[in-house]
Design a protein around this motif. Sequence first.
Motif, PDB file in Angstrom:
ATOM      1  N   UNK A 157     -57.495 -91.135 123.805  1.00 35.79           N
ATOM      2  CA  UNK A 157     -57.165 -92.553 123.948  1.00 35.79           C
ATOM      3  C   UNK A 157     -56.040 -92.660 124.965  1.00 35.79           C
ATOM      4  N   UNK A 158     -56.304 -93.346 126.074  1.00 40.40           N
ATOM      5  CA  UNK A 158     -55.335 -93.488 127.155  1.00 40.40           C
ATOM      6  C   UNK A 158     -55.164 -94.974 127.457  1.00 40.40           C
ATOM      7  N   UNK A 159     -53.932 -95.450 127.379  1.00 40.35           N
ATOM      8  CA  UNK A 159     -53.616 -96.848 127.673  1.00 40.35           C
ATOM      9  C   UNK A 159     -54.541 -97.816 126.937  1.00 40.35           C
ATOM     10  N   UNK A 160     -54.788 -97.514 125.673  1.00 39.07           N
ATOM     11  CA  UNK A 160     -55.598 -98.392 124.834  1.00 39.07           C
ATOM     12  C   UNK A 160     -57.098 -98.254 125.008  1.00 39.07           C
ATOM     13  N   UNK A 161     -57.554 -97.335 125.838  1.00 36.91           N
ATOM     14  CA  UNK A 161     -58.987 -97.145 126.054  1.00 36.91           C
ATOM     15  C   UNK A 161     -59.440 -95.806 125.491  1.00 36.91           C
ATOM     16  N   UNK A 162     -60.567 -95.806 124.784  1.00 37.02           N
ATOM     17  CA  UNK A 162     -61.158 -94.567 124.298  1.00 37.02           C
ATOM     18  C   UNK A 162     -61.977 -93.965 125.432  1.00 37.02           C
ATOM     19  N   UNK A 163     -61.746 -92.679 125.712  1.00 38.98           N
ATOM     20  CA  UNK A 163     -62.423 -91.980 126.798  1.00 38.98           C
ATOM     21  C   UNK A 163     -62.864 -90.595 126.337  1.00 38.98           C
ATOM     22  N   UNK A 164     -63.732 -89.957 127.111  1.00 44.62           N
ATOM     23  CA  UNK A 164     -64.189 -88.594 126.852  1.00 44.62           C
ATOM     24  C   UNK A 164     -63.663 -87.696 127.966  1.00 44.62           C
ATOM     25  N   UNK A 165     -62.986 -86.621 127.581  1.00 40.54           N
ATOM     26  CA  UNK A 165     -62.449 -85.647 128.519  1.00 40.54           C
ATOM     27  C   UNK A 165     -63.264 -84.365 128.394  1.00 40.54           C
ATOM     28  N   UNK A 166     -63.690 -83.819 129.525  1.00 38.40           N
ATOM     29  CA  UNK A 166     -64.469 -82.575 129.487  1.00 38.40           C
ATOM     30  C   UNK A 166     -64.146 -81.726 130.715  1.00 38.40           C
ATOM     31  N   UNK A 167     -64.522 -80.455 130.629  1.00 36.21           N
ATOM     32  CA  UNK A 167     -64.319 -79.511 131.727  1.00 36.21           C
ATOM     33  C   UNK A 167     -65.663 -78.894 132.073  1.00 36.21           C
TER      34      UNK A 167
END
Length: 121
Positions: A59-69
Motif C-alpha cells: 500500500x503506497x500513498x493510499x493505493x493498493x499495488x502489486x510489487x514483483x521482481x
Amino acid sequence: MSRATSEDHSGSAYDLATPEADLDLVAVGKGTRGGELLRRYWHPIAVVNEVKDVPVSVRVLGEDLILFKTPRGEFGLVYPRCCHRGTTLYNGKIEDRGIRCCYHGWFVRHRWQVPRSAVRA
C-alpha cells in the motif's frame, strides 16, 4: 497567584485556538493535491529481500499495488487488478518482462504497458 478566566482553553498555548489539519495538504489519496505532489518523488516501499518469486501486496500513498521482481531482475509495481476482467494479479505468473494474468492470460509489462499482441483476439 493564579488568574481565573471565564474561558477554558484546555491547555492551548498562549490562549490560541487549537490548530486544525489542512486536508488539502495532508491527504495523500489519488487526485488530492498532496498525493499528486508526493507521486512525483521516489519512495522506499519494500526491502529487496522481501520481493521473491511471488508478487507482494503493498500500500503506497493510499493505493493498493502489486510489487514483483522478474527473473531478469527488474522490479514492477502495478495496479493489483487486470485491466481486462478485473482479476487479481496477485495470483499472476511472473515472466521475463512482466506478469501474466491467471484468468485470460493477458500480459502486463513491469511498467504497466499492455503489448498489442495481448489485446488482439
